[in-house]
Design a protein around this motif. Structure first.
Motif: not given
Length: 384
Positions: A265-267, A276-286
């Motif tokens: 949610x925070x991302x 977009x760094x939190x959403x990219x690297x912390x959620x979607x890319x992995x």
């Protein structure tokens, strides 16, 4: 001497561009948002351009762009290893009022009988970067040949005289040619098919962020605004930013881990505001497949953005807060493009099958080597 490969040279260029612009991206976004709000206020007749209130607000919003070469002189010098104060003085020379009045009139002036073409330096990017690049080598040479007792005052004197002249005589005109060429080249591609341009740019810009290639687009966008007063690159990038938020929200709904839901949610909220760094690297890319949904959402949204014909009238990284810079022709359709990017990415992520939680325990769907990439050491957010 070992020759560098094309990839190495590209990496150097990308690293240089990012190092120059990263320190001021938040300032650029703030100033761009202010200019966008002013456009709305004047278009809706809340303010008049003759009002003194408008004059003050416009000075606040425009000062960064007007004196952008001075900021870039400092960040370029820090990145390249030159004296930042000498660099700023050279940039200040380019913006000196009496010289600006002659240069912006397009008149050719003569320095010691040598003709210097008229070039507009306010809001320019390329000339000062070229100047600071040359300054580094001149400083290093002077440090080797000048006695230490006179180096302190003579190095700045020689650098200002030599680099100042070279900038006015060569780097300014060269930068203008490069800048005009970039703007014309992009406008030519965009004129061929705004829809295809939107599809390609919208679908690829977020993967480009992973490798830092998006900084070349940022340079083109800033150059377009400096040369033409408007830009469409930023418009094409916008839906992909919202798509990152949409995919992160979908991952949140699919997750059963309360702590990770909060992270998603925070991302997503950060992505909506351009980080977009939190959403990219912390959620979607992995999780891989959500990033495919982001590309699809960005591409479809980019097509709609291309159809809208919307343009950015100032520079700011696309986000909810930056929407005012797109106010004008096609604005409502552009809002639909951003919403479409978010919804497409959200729905596709909900449909696609992938492991959401406990990635480290999964070998078949998510290889253990697919770890979250390390963020830059300076922890600077990726603002696109």
């Amino acid at each position: 001497m070992k020759r560098r490969s094309a990839k190495e040279l590209l990496d150097i260029v990308i690293d240089g561009i990012s190092g120059i612009f990263l320190p001021i991206v938040n300032l650029l976004s703030a100033a761009g948002i202010m200019k966008g709000v002013l456009v709305i206020l004047t278009t809706t007749h809340v303010l008049s351009t003759s009002d003194q209130t408008y004059l003050v607000l416009d000075a606040m919003a425009s000062s960064l762009f007007t004196f952008l070469p001075m900021l870039l002189a400092y960040t370029s010098a820090k990145k390249f290893g030159a004296d930042p104060f000498i660099a700023v003085v050279i940039a200040g020379m380019l913006l000196y009022p009496n010289l600006v009045a002659v240069q912006e009139a397009g008149k050719t002036i003569r320095f010691l009988g040598i003709p210097i073409l008229g070039v507009k330096y306010a809001s320019s990017v390329i000339p000062i970067i070229l100047a600071v690049g040359a300054l580094v080598y001149l400083e290093r040479w002077l440090d080797r040949v000048l006695p230490e007792v006179i180096r302190g005052f003579l190095t700045p004197l020689v650098c200002i005289l030599v680099i100042g002249f070279l900038t006015l005589f060569a780097f300014g005109p060269i930068g203008k040619i490069i800048g005009d060429g970039l703007a014309s080249g992009y406008e030519w591609v965009y004129a061929l098919s705004p829809v295809i341009a939107g599809l390609l740019l919208g679908a690829t810009v977020q993967p480009m962020v992973i490798f830092g290639f998006h900084w070349s687009l940022i340079l083109i966008a800033m150059n377009n605004i400096a040369v033409s007063g408007h830009d469409t690159v930023l418009a094409m990038m916008g839906p992909a930013v919202f798509a990152q938020a949409g995919a992160a929200l979908a991952v949140m709904f699919k997750s059963h881990d309360k702590a990770f839901k909060s992270t998603c949610l925070s991302a997503a909220v950060s992505a909506l505001f351009g980080i977009t760094e939190p959403a990219m690297f912390g959620v979607n890319l992995p999780r891989k497949r959500p990033l495919l949904a982001v590309c699809a959402g960005g591409g479809i949204g980019g097509v709609i953005a291309g159809l809208s014909g919307v343009q950015a009238t100032a520079f700011a990284f696309p986000s909810l807060a930056a929407l005012p810079i797109f106010f004008g022709h096609g604005f409502v359709v552009y809002l639909g493009a951003c919403l479409t990017g978010l919804l497409v990415a959200f729905l596709l992520t909900m449909v696609l099958k992938f492991r959401v939680d406990n990635l480290e325990e999964t070998a078949d769907l998510e290889p253990s080597s697919a770890e979250v990439p390390e963020t830059p050491s300076d922890k600077t957010p990726v603002l696109v």
